[in-house]
Design an enzyme around this catalytic site. Structure first.
Site, short mmCIF file in Angstrom:
data_model
loop_
_atom_site.label_atom_id
_atom_site.label_comp_id
_atom_site.label_asym_id
_atom_site.label_seq_id
_atom_site.Cartn_x
_atom_site.Cartn_y
_atom_site.Cartn_z
N LYS A 213 0.89 -1.15 0.08
CA LYS A 213 0.12 -0.02 -0.12
C LYS A 213 0.92 1.12 -0.08
O LYS A 213 0.64 2.14 -0.84
CB LYS A 213 -0.91 -0.03 1.14
N GLU A 219 10.04 -5.60 3.67
CA GLU A 219 10.23 -6.96 3.43
C GLU A 219 10.00 -7.09 1.82
O GLU A 219 10.82 -7.29 0.94
CB GLU A 219 9.48 -8.06 4.10
N GLY A 274 -5.54 -5.36 5.36
CA GLY A 274 -4.79 -6.24 4.49
C GLY A 274 -5.20 -7.74 4.54
O GLY A 274 -5.12 -8.11 3.41
N ARG A 275 -5.47 -8.15 5.75
CA ARG A 275 -5.75 -9.37 5.70
C ARG A 275 -7.20 -9.85 5.22
O ARG A 275 -7.61 -10.93 5.03
CB ARG A 275 -5.78 -9.93 7.20
N GLU A 360 -4.43 -12.30 13.58
CA GLU A 360 -4.10 -11.05 13.64
C GLU A 360 -5.09 -9.97 14.17
O GLU A 360 -5.10 -8.87 14.64
CB GLU A 360 -3.40 -10.39 12.30
#
Length: 549
Positions: A213, A219, A274-275, A360
């Site tokens: 985003k 990473e 995100g998830r 999460e």
């Protein structure tokens, strides 16, 4: 009725919670054998079916009274109002002051979902149309690499929700994918992940999708820069980047700086966590693999479950029942884990995906008011596809000392018809649920002629609870329904626990500390270390040994 936020009555002080505590004390030792013996119709009555999913919850240690009390709890915590708030675009992610509208990602074009007074559905379909057009260009061969060769390799670079979702869904829907395309996923900052993913590929035929985003995720951007160098080593020209990289991001400046044409930047919104995002532009790699039509079929499946969750009464609402029964085990029986056991090889990454979705979201120790909770919140999610797991960890579920509720997921029809494989697979799934529920007594073993010395070791006490979920076959629609089922189950449980299921501050702390440690590992001069003695020692040892052959 309790409300959300700071004004809500503490969970354990609610009348429905106290009633459940009393009910638990009366029923905690009840046996599934007894429940089934006393009610010959239990296996039919304790089921529900909606949007093509059949849900059997009869093998749970619940009675009609248990379910009624759990539904009263849902009413008392304001679950119906909370559902309406989410679908209405209210900012229920309170710590980040954001709406939570993954449901808008799969809403039909004619639906209206407002965020700050603006209908977001047209924006969603604008991005979907842009994704579809690009996917068609890649799949048809119209989009070519820098040297004019057709793209044959798609590599998604992301992490967390930008990786687990599309990777899981690609594996799940691989039957529907274009087998002329080689689709891979790189997430781990461990260089081995990138090296192995690209070892046998031709850069001239490889397209990278960089999913971040902010376009600053350490990473993802480390892997993206390595991919850029790998591409330029072969193609020698900076302008080649625009033919071999596209971005899923909202940071046009950083995307352009990287060398990606912002015309090939696919956006999403801060009201998508995100998830919960693989059905957004984060799923571009999946859309290229399975095609826009199948992707939209998947979205239609999501939407069917969304509407069921939004409108169905609690006593027939699949996510509500699944979530409340999970509360029963987590908070009253003290079960700490849930095993998700898909009897479908294509769903081999489902449990890993659900780990992020659930853990999460609901791995929180304070309520929405910022106060420490005095009850368990999110469970540990784990599992493997059947029948592999049967030869690994089922022993512990059957005869171990821990209570592990299980979700079995199966399909009536196989996508790959190889008699007698599917019958054997589903026979095992049904048998495992039966064995967990009813076990095998010492008397039964004795009657079967088991040697006396073996009997204590062979007894399976049973009374191990499970849910069974059946669908017709693993279609794009079915996958959407199953994922939405678990998304909303997580929401139900977070609502009961009065926690913010949509932030993830615990993920950030390690990242912040890593940014401090990275230069300490890389510095040519001996750094002044100001960590604890263990961390200082680990840094020193790594520095001493990292360049040794």
């Amino acid at each position: 009725m309790a409300t959300t936020g700071t004004s809500r009555t503490p969970l354990t002080q609610l009348e429905s919670w106290k009633a459940l505590e009393e009910h638990y004390q009366k029923t905690k030792d009840i046996e599934l054998r007894t429940l089934f013996a006393e009610d010959a119709t239990r296996g039919e009555r304790f089921t529900t079916e909606a949007v093509g999913l059949y849900y059997d919850y009869s093998k749970n240690r619940v009675t009609s009274e248990t379910l009624a009390l759990l539904q009263k709890l849902a009413q008392e915590v304001g679950l119906r109002e909370r559902i309406d708030a989410m679908f209405g675009g209210e900012k229920i992610n309170i710590t980040e002051q954001r709406a939570v509208l993954h449901v808008a990602l799969r809403a039909p074009k004619d639906q209206t979902i407002l965020v700050d007074g603006q209908n977001v559905v047209p924006e969603v379909h604008e991005v979907l149309d842009k994704m579809s057009a690009f996917s068609d260009r890649v799949r048809s061969g119209e989009w070519k690499g820098y040297t004019g060769k057709r793209i044959r390799n798609i590599i998604n670079i992301g992490i967390g929700g930008s990786d687990l979702g599309p990777d899981m869904a690609y594996q799940a829907l691989r039957y529907y994918s274009d087998r002329d395309l080689n689709v891979r996923f790189v997430s781990n900052v461990d260089g081995t992940h990138f090296a192995e993913a690209t070892r046998d590929l031709n850069p001239e035929e490889t397209l990278f999708i960089v999913s971040s985003k902010t376009f600053t995720t350490i990473e993802t951007m480390t892997n993206a820069r390595t991919a850029r160098a790998w591409t330029l080593k072969a193609l020698k020209d900076e302008t080649a980047i625009a033919r071999h990289f596209v971005a899923v991001s909202t940071n046009a400046e950083e995307v352009q700086k990287f060398g990606i044409d912002t015309a090939n930047m696919f956006g999403f919104w801060d009201w998508v966590g995100g998830r919960y995002s693989y059905d957004s532009a984060i799923g571009l790699s999946l859309m290229i693999a399975i095609g826009p039509e199948n992707f939209r079929r998947m979205l239609a499946g999501f939407h069917e479950m969304d509407e069921h969750f939004r409108t169905a009464p609690f006593e027939r609402n699949l996510p509500v029942l699944l979530g409340l029964i999970g509360i029963w085990y987590n908070n009253f029986f003290g079960a700490q884990t849930v095993a998700v056991l898909p009897y479908e090889q294509y769903l081999k990454k489902l449990s890993a995906y659900l780990q992020q979705l659930d853990m999460e979201s609901n791995g929180k120790h304070v309520n929405e008011a910022g106060q420490d909770v005095n009850y368990q919140t999110g469970p540990i999610i784990w599992g493997q596809p059947g029948t592999n797991g049967q030869h690994a960890f089922y022993q512990l579920i059957h005869q171990g000392t821990k209570l592990i509720p299980c979700d079995f997921i199966g399909f009536y029809q196989s996508l790959n018809i190889l008699p007698p494989h599917h019958d054997l697979l589903i026979a095992n799934m049904i048998a495992q649920a039966e064995a967990l529920a009813f076990g095998k007594t010492a008397e039964e073993l004795k009657a079967e002629g088991s040697p006396e010395y073996q009997i204590p070791h062979r007894v399976c006490k049973g009374n191990r609870p499970s849910n069974t979920i059946f669908a017709e076959r693993l279609t794009p629609e079915a996958l959407g329904k199953i994922i939405a089922l678990y998304e909303h189950k997580v929401f139900v449980q977070g609502t009961v626990w009065n926690i913010d299921s949509f932030d993830q501050w615990g993920v950030e702390l390690g990242k912040v500390l890593a940014k401090r440690i990275i230069p300490e590992l890389q510095s040519e001069q001996e750094p002044e270390l100001k960590h604890d003695s263990s961390t200082n020692q680990l840094i020193q040892r790594y520095r001493q040994h990292k360049n040794h052959a």
